[in-house]
Design an enzyme around this catalytic site. Sequence first.
Site, PDB file in Angstrom:
ATOM      1  N   GLU A  43       1.484  44.349 -10.896  1.00 51.97           N
ATOM      2  CA  GLU A  43       2.577  43.553 -10.315  1.00 51.97           C
ATOM      3  C   GLU A  43       2.002  42.249  -9.769  1.00 51.97           C
ATOM      4  O   GLU A  43       0.967  42.267  -9.089  1.00 51.97           O
ATOM      5  CB  GLU A  43       3.218  44.376  -9.186  1.00 51.97           C
ATOM      6  CG  GLU A  43       4.368  43.690  -8.474  1.00 51.97           C
ATOM      7  CD  GLU A  43       4.942  44.569  -7.348  1.00 51.97           C
ATOM      8  OE1 GLU A  43       4.477  45.719  -7.160  1.00 51.97           O
ATOM      9  OE2 GLU A  43       5.849  44.085  -6.640  1.00 51.97           O
ATOM     10  N   ALA A  76      13.029  38.591  -7.380  1.00 54.42           N
ATOM     11  CA  ALA A  76      13.893  39.200  -6.350  1.00 54.42           C
ATOM     12  C   ALA A  76      14.201  40.662  -6.642  1.00 54.42           C
ATOM     13  O   ALA A  76      14.462  41.445  -5.719  1.00 54.42           O
ATOM     14  CB  ALA A  76      15.183  38.398  -6.223  1.00 54.42           C
ATOM     15  N   PRO A 128      14.152  37.040 -12.355  1.00 51.76           N
ATOM     16  CA  PRO A 128      15.120  35.976 -12.130  1.00 51.76           C
ATOM     17  C   PRO A 128      14.563  34.747 -11.413  1.00 51.76           C
ATOM     18  O   PRO A 128      13.734  34.866 -10.516  1.00 51.76           O
ATOM     19  CB  PRO A 128      16.203  36.646 -11.272  1.00 51.76           C
ATOM     20  CG  PRO A 128      15.597  37.902 -10.766  1.00 51.76           C
ATOM     21  CD  PRO A 128      14.560  38.313 -11.758  1.00 51.76           C
ATOM     22  N   ASN A 129      15.035  33.619 -11.871  1.00 51.24           N
ATOM     23  CA  ASN A 129      14.738  32.292 -11.313  1.00 51.24           C
ATOM     24  C   ASN A 129      13.353  31.772 -11.681  1.00 51.24           C
ATOM     25  O   ASN A 129      13.029  30.615 -11.409  1.00 51.24           O
ATOM     26  CB  ASN A 129      14.920  32.283  -9.779  1.00 51.24           C
ATOM     27  CG  ASN A 129      16.325  32.640  -9.370  1.00 51.24           C
ATOM     28  OD1 ASN A 129      17.271  32.005  -9.833  1.00 51.24           O
ATOM     29  ND2 ASN A 129      16.501  33.670  -8.565  1.00 51.24           N
ATOM     30  N   HIS A 150       2.958  38.606  -7.663  1.00 50.61           N
ATOM     31  CA  HIS A 150       3.840  37.689  -6.940  1.00 50.61           C
ATOM     32  C   HIS A 150       3.057  36.411  -6.703  1.00 50.61           C
ATOM     33  O   HIS A 150       1.904  36.457  -6.243  1.00 50.61           O
ATOM     34  CB  HIS A 150       4.290  38.276  -5.600  1.00 50.61           C
ATOM     35  CG  HIS A 150       5.101  39.512  -5.787  1.00 50.61           C
ATOM     36  ND1 HIS A 150       6.419  39.477  -6.164  1.00 50.61           N
ATOM     37  CD2 HIS A 150       4.756  40.817  -5.707  1.00 50.61           C
ATOM     38  CE1 HIS A 150       6.859  40.707  -6.297  1.00 50.61           C
ATOM     39  NE2 HIS A 150       5.879  41.548  -6.032  1.00 50.61           N
ATOM     40  N   ARG A 177       6.214  36.369   4.256  1.00 51.46           N
ATOM     41  CA  ARG A 177       7.536  35.732   4.197  1.00 51.46           C
ATOM     42  C   ARG A 177       8.589  36.604   4.904  1.00 51.46           C
ATOM     43  O   ARG A 177       8.232  37.417   5.744  1.00 51.46           O
ATOM     44  CB  ARG A 177       7.876  35.455   2.726  1.00 51.46           C
ATOM     45  CG  ARG A 177       6.849  34.525   2.059  1.00 51.46           C
ATOM     46  CD  ARG A 177       7.195  34.211   0.634  1.00 51.46           C
ATOM     47  NE  ARG A 177       8.458  33.470   0.549  1.00 51.46           N
ATOM     48  CZ  ARG A 177       9.110  33.291  -0.607  1.00 51.46           C
ATOM     49  NH1 ARG A 177       8.610  33.780  -1.743  1.00 51.46           N
ATOM     50  NH2 ARG A 177      10.254  32.621  -0.630  1.00 51.46           N
ATOM     51  N   ARG A 186      11.553  24.881  -8.855  1.00 46.61           N
ATOM     52  CA  ARG A 186      12.156  25.660  -7.790  1.00 46.61           C
ATOM     53  C   ARG A 186      11.185  25.762  -6.611  1.00 46.61           C
ATOM     54  O   ARG A 186      10.073  26.247  -6.775  1.00 46.61           O
ATOM     55  CB  ARG A 186      12.405  27.037  -8.387  1.00 46.61           C
ATOM     56  CG  ARG A 186      12.685  28.117  -7.431  1.00 46.61           C
ATOM     57  CD  ARG A 186      12.402  29.470  -8.088  1.00 46.61           C
ATOM     58  NE  ARG A 186      12.886  30.505  -7.215  1.00 46.61           N
ATOM     59  CZ  ARG A 186      12.396  31.730  -7.178  1.00 46.61           C
ATOM     60  NH1 ARG A 186      11.418  32.085  -8.000  1.00 46.61           N
ATOM     61  NH2 ARG A 186      12.879  32.599  -6.351  1.00 46.61           N
ATOM     62  N   ASN A 193       6.214  40.251 -12.864  1.00 42.96           N
ATOM     63  CA  ASN A 193       6.681  39.624 -11.632  1.00 42.96           C
ATOM     64  C   ASN A 193       8.191  39.831 -11.612  1.00 42.96           C
ATOM     65  O   ASN A 193       8.935  39.055 -12.221  1.00 42.96           O
ATOM     66  CB  ASN A 193       6.329  38.140 -11.591  1.00 42.96           C
ATOM     67  CG  ASN A 193       6.766  37.504 -10.270  1.00 42.96           C
ATOM     68  OD1 ASN A 193       7.514  38.114  -9.499  1.00 42.96           O
ATOM     69  ND2 ASN A 193       6.303  36.296 -10.013  1.00 42.96           N
ATOM     70  N   TYR A 225       6.111  27.853  -4.673  1.00 40.61           N
ATOM     71  CA  TYR A 225       5.698  28.408  -5.971  1.00 40.61           C
ATOM     72  C   TYR A 225       4.844  27.447  -6.808  1.00 40.61           C
ATOM     73  O   TYR A 225       4.412  27.819  -7.903  1.00 40.61           O
ATOM     74  CB  TYR A 225       6.949  28.821  -6.770  1.00 40.61           C
ATOM     75  CG  TYR A 225       7.760  29.896  -6.067  1.00 40.61           C
ATOM     76  CD1 TYR A 225       7.251  31.176  -5.888  1.00 40.61           C
ATOM     77  CD2 TYR A 225       9.034  29.626  -5.563  1.00 40.61           C
ATOM     78  CE1 TYR A 225       7.979  32.152  -5.228  1.00 40.61           C
ATOM     79  CE2 TYR A 225       9.777  30.599  -4.906  1.00 40.61           C
ATOM     80  CZ  TYR A 225       9.238  31.862  -4.743  1.00 40.61           C
ATOM     81  OH  TYR A 225       9.956  32.839  -4.095  1.00 40.61           O
TER      82      TYR A 225
END
Length: 149
Positions: free
Chosen positions: A99, A78, A11-12, A101, A108, A19, A75, A24
């Site tokens: 995976e 969330a 998502p996103n 990110h 964070r 964004r 990825n 990012y």
Amino acid sequence: MSQTVFVINGPNLNLLGLRQPEIYGSETLADVEERCVKLSKDLGLAPKFFQSNAEHEIIDLIHKARHEAAAIVINPAAYSHTSVAIFDALNTFDGIVLEVHISNIHAREAFRHHSFVSARAEGVIAGFGTQGYELALLRLARLLNRSGA
Ligand code: DQA
């Protein structure tokens, strides 16, 4: 023949480049895909990019990968931090899972420090920006016994 790799984005990430660019970066997902496709030619890999904002669609893609892909680069965004269902889906897949990110989730908020997906992944890349996707493909080339890093 090139080996198919599903590159699944959660998502996103359709808004990548727009964004929170301070976190990012300013590249879009299409830019990342273009770089990955170029790199993959030399690696004997055929990446197929997907993005969905819906958990069930990501699960369906993982099920599709069972028959169509040698590896998954994911990825989960969330959903990394919330989704037992995506973890369970990845456990139905027999190939390699890496995976990615873009940001360093460990530097964070505390709620980003745990990923359900990491327990299923052969490797996790975090904090290398969008280059993380290319690094994952280089690693896959090695794991799938092809040329590469
Ligand atoms: C992300 C990190 C997640 O915590 C966040 O929810 C994302 C993107 C990353 O690529 O850095 O959407 O997975």
